[in-house]
Motif scaffolding. Sequence first.
Motif: not given
Length: 176
Positions: A133-141, A64-68, A80-84
Amino acid sequence: MSFQPRDYQNLFRMLGDPSLYQKYQIPSNTQPTHRQPTGFSPNFDVYETPNEYVLEGELPGLCDKSKVQIEFTDAQTLLVRGHIERSHEQDAQRRKSLKPTVEDEGEATKKELARTKEADKTKYWVSERNVGEFQRSFSFPGAVDLDLVKASLEHGILKIVVPKKVQAGSRKIEIS
């Protein structure tokens, strides 16, 4: 003997060398722990091409794409966060497929009830799948083009393509 995920004490006992868990300072009276689905950090591959940054994350079981949710918290940071959730749909489908045969028609109702009750008493021995719940953060240079970011989800792989911002080239101005 109970078996728990990553239960090294029991692993060393099964290998027949109890001194190993003393060597690795694992107390011998360790009680098995039960993991609760709290949250996790999904694995991502992040790579750069000359024109873009590409992020590919493993989210098995997520259909379910709505979970992200994917959003930029500032000009160069992607969140990027969501729930599985663990799906019991496969168990329900398995129970439905256990239809009685013609010979069993008289006993069909009793057997169906027994199977349902038996399936409802399922006990997990090992539960290592990532749920919650999951969550990741990414910073671009460098600067990125927020308007052209694309994302797709196929077979449990979330792919996010973040184009680099095209820098305006220098231009020489002649004095007239």
